[in-house]
Write an enzyme that holds these catalytic residues in place. Structure first.
Site, mmCIF file in Angstrom:
data_model
loop_
_atom_site.group_PDB
_atom_site.id
_atom_site.type_symbol
_atom_site.label_atom_id
_atom_site.label_comp_id
_atom_site.label_asym_id
_atom_site.label_seq_id
_atom_site.Cartn_x
_atom_site.Cartn_y
_atom_site.Cartn_z
ATOM 1 N N ASP A 238 -0.617 2.382 8.074
ATOM 2 C CA ASP A 238 -1.213 1.622 9.181
ATOM 3 C C ASP A 238 -0.499 1.782 10.529
ATOM 4 O OD1 ASP A 238 -2.936 0.639 7.247
ATOM 5 O OD2 ASP A 238 -1.720 -1.141 6.875
ATOM 6 N N ARG B 1 1.153 -5.004 -4.899
ATOM 7 C CA ARG B 1 1.333 -6.241 -4.138
ATOM 8 C C ARG B 1 1.825 -7.247 -5.179
ATOM 9 N NH1 ARG B 1 -0.460 -4.352 0.532
ATOM 10 N NH2 ARG B 1 -2.261 -2.969 0.478
ATOM 11 N N SER C 79 -25.954 14.713 17.032
ATOM 12 C CA SER C 79 -25.154 13.841 16.164
ATOM 13 C C SER C 79 -24.258 12.919 16.988
ATOM 14 C CB SER C 79 -24.287 14.700 15.240
ATOM 15 O OG SER C 79 -23.303 15.363 15.988
ATOM 16 N N ARG D 13 -5.007 7.091 1.745
ATOM 17 C CA ARG D 13 -3.637 6.829 1.284
ATOM 18 C C ARG D 13 -3.083 7.964 0.421
ATOM 19 N NH1 ARG D 13 -3.827 0.699 0.203
ATOM 20 N NH2 ARG D 13 -3.181 1.105 -1.923
ATOM 21 N N ARG E 191 13.719 10.240 -2.298
ATOM 22 C CA ARG E 191 14.580 11.420 -2.518
ATOM 23 C C ARG E 191 15.751 11.433 -1.529
ATOM 24 N NH1 ARG E 191 14.502 16.170 0.312
ATOM 25 N NH2 ARG E 191 15.363 18.025 -0.707
ATOM 26 N N ARG F 293 -5.535 -1.885 8.289
ATOM 27 C CA ARG F 293 -5.336 -3.334 8.154
ATOM 28 C C ARG F 293 -5.922 -3.998 9.395
ATOM 29 N NH1 ARG F 293 -1.330 -7.336 7.799
ATOM 30 N NH2 ARG F 293 -0.146 -6.240 9.380
ATOM 31 N N GLY G 31 0.837 -1.204 0.000
ATOM 32 C CA GLY G 31 0.000 0.000 0.000
ATOM 33 C C GLY G 31 0.868 1.248 0.000
ATOM 34 N N THR H 27 4.020 2.835 5.532
ATOM 35 C CA THR H 27 2.627 2.362 5.520
ATOM 36 C C THR H 27 1.780 3.309 6.349
ATOM 37 O OG1 THR H 27 1.109 0.656 6.342
ATOM 38 C CG2 THR H 27 3.234 0.729 7.403
ATOM 39 N N ASP I 76 1.528 -0.150 11.855
ATOM 40 C CA ASP I 76 1.487 -1.419 12.578
ATOM 41 C C ASP I 76 2.812 -2.176 12.569
ATOM 42 O OD1 ASP I 76 1.399 -1.941 9.885
ATOM 43 O OD2 ASP I 76 -0.205 -3.414 9.981
ATOM 44 N N ASP J 165 4.167 -4.260 6.489
ATOM 45 C CA ASP J 165 4.311 -5.603 7.032
ATOM 46 C C ASP J 165 4.661 -6.686 5.979
ATOM 47 O OD1 ASP J 165 3.118 -7.584 9.316
ATOM 48 O OD2 ASP J 165 2.325 -8.107 7.345
HETATM 49 O O1 F6P Z 1 -1.592 -1.317 4.266
HETATM 50 C C1 F6P Z 1 -2.210 -0.176 3.761
HETATM 51 C C2 F6P Z 1 -3.656 -0.456 3.457
HETATM 52 O O2 F6P Z 1 -4.226 0.738 2.958
HETATM 53 C C3 F6P Z 1 -4.466 -0.995 4.628
HETATM 54 O O3 F6P Z 1 -4.851 0.011 5.515
HETATM 55 C C4 F6P Z 1 -5.605 -1.654 3.903
HETATM 56 O O4 F6P Z 1 -6.158 -2.700 4.678
HETATM 57 C C5 F6P Z 1 -4.959 -2.201 2.658
HETATM 58 O O5 F6P Z 1 -3.770 -1.453 2.471
HETATM 59 C C6 F6P Z 1 -5.792 -2.098 1.423
HETATM 60 O O6 F6P Z 1 -5.103 -2.726 0.405
HETATM 61 P P1 F6P Z 1 -5.475 -2.610 -1.136
HETATM 62 O O7 F6P Z 1 -5.177 -1.215 -1.589
HETATM 63 O O8 F6P Z 1 -4.625 -3.620 -1.783
HETATM 64 O O9 F6P Z 1 -6.940 -2.894 -1.223
#
Ligand code: F6P
Length: 339
Positions: free
Chosen positions: A129, A73, A222, A261, A22, A173, A12, A127, A131, A104
């Site tokens: 995330d 990926r 709300s 993203r 850079r 994620r 991602g 990333t 994580d 990850d």
């Molecule tokens: O790891 C980054 C991320 O945006 C996660 O937050 C999300 O679960 C995943 O990638 C989504 O992946 P894709 O863009 O392959 O659907």
């Protein structure tokens, strides 16, 4: 000693990946190293698709979201055949050090590659995330929080106008970093993330109770619930339908998705990416390998690759406590009794 360094951005994409590329190129140039970038993550390594990265080619990319190297990926890389081709291409191109900017899965892949190739391998945490262990922040995380926050603030305006309940799904994620941070920063009434809930179905009753209490305490007003992706089977659309049936008030879902993203990296991510990209080159000079660079308490560090992806990183416990205390159901019930 002059070296040939290869770099990829993988998995991602995250705001700040360009700033990191850079920094790697500028730092490498200072030491007389050559840098090439394989395109589309590990796919480019398998296909031997790359471009030279010069000081000129990375000019002004510090402010760009996405990645100039493209990302992907890569299923073939998980096979033995793909791995062998990748290793052969690193040797064929006489690469001395290979840097992977990713999350990850990308760093797991790098660790696997390191067992079959004797060049230096360095990971950089890229990333949204957050994580990965071994760093307080991953590149892109702070920008993603701001992006989510901007959307949630906008949602609050319309939620307030209609006195509606909104369920906002954020990425992460299987971790709740974005959910918790964006919920706290937006003053959301509820935050649900994997670290706080084991089985959401078992917790449904308390989620319902929570919403009902909030309606009583706040009056008709709300309510915003921030929910981490993958938490509820069927996502927020399904949870919104379930809640609507249970409480008899229409709940609306809103999935922020890949918007989180994109966008220009915030200053924090540009600076972190610059520090970590530069540090990656410095530790290549020292001869290190098999590690991910990171920053803990403002100091650069390097941790073994298998540690960063296998050790679960904890959410900030104080932030968790604050979020839970502010809208605690028991407290909420007590308040209703005294009203
Ligand atoms: O790891 C980054 C991320 O945006 C996660 O937050 C999300 O679960 C995943 O990638 C989504 O992946 P894709 O863009 O392959 O659907």
């Amino acid at each position: 000693m002059r070296k040939k360094i290869a770099v990829i951005t993988s998995g991602g994409d995250a705001p700040g990946m360009n700033a990191c590329v850079r920094a790697i190129v500028l730092a490498a140039n200072r030491y007389g190293h050559q840098v090439i970038g394989f395109k589309h993550g590990y796919n480019g390594l398998i296909e031997n698709e790359y471009k030279e990265l010069t000081v000129e080619s990375v000019q002004h990319i510090i402010k760009l979201g996405g990645t100039i190297l493209k990302s992907a990926r890569c299923e073939p890389f998980t096979t033995d055949k793909g791995l062998t081709t990748a290793v052969n291409n690193l040797s064929r191109n006489e690469i001395d050090a290979f840097i992977v900017i990713g999350g990850d899965g990308s760093l797991r892949g790098l660790d696997r590659l390191s067992k079959h190739w004797d060049g230096q391998v360095i990971g950089v945490p890229g990333t949204i995330d957050n994580d990965l262990s071994g760093t307080d922040n991953t590149i892109g995380y702070q920008t993603a929080i701001d992006t989510a926050l901007d959307s949630i603030d906008k949602l609050r305006d319309t939620a307030d106008a209609f006195e509606r309940i909104f369920l906002v799904e954020v990425m992460g994620r299987y971790a709740g970093f974005i959910a918790l941070a964006s919920a706290v920063a937006s003053g959301a009434e509820q935050a649900l993330f994997p670290e706080s809930i084991e089985d959401p179905h078992l917790e449904l009753e308390s989620i319902v109770q929570h919403v009902e209490c909030l309606r009583k305490v706040k009056g008709k007003s709300s309510i915003i619930m921030v929910i981490a992706e993958h938490l509820w089977p069927g996502g927020v659309t399904d949870l919104a339908e379930t809640l609507t049936k249970q409480i008899g008030i229409e709940c609306r879902p809103c999935i922020l998705g890949h918007i989180q993203r994109g966008g220009a990296p915030v200053a924090y991510d540009r600076i972190l990416a610059t520090k970590l990209g530069t540090y990656a080159v410095e530790i290549i000079n020292e001869g290190q390998s098999g590690v991910m660079v990171g920053e803990i308490n403002n100091r650069q560090c390097a941790h073994k690759l298998n540690y960063v992806y296998s050790e679960q990183k904890a959410l900030d416990p104080y932030l968790v406590k604050i979020q839970q205390n502010i809208f605690d159901v028991v407290q909420c019930l007590n308040q209703t009794k005294t009203l």
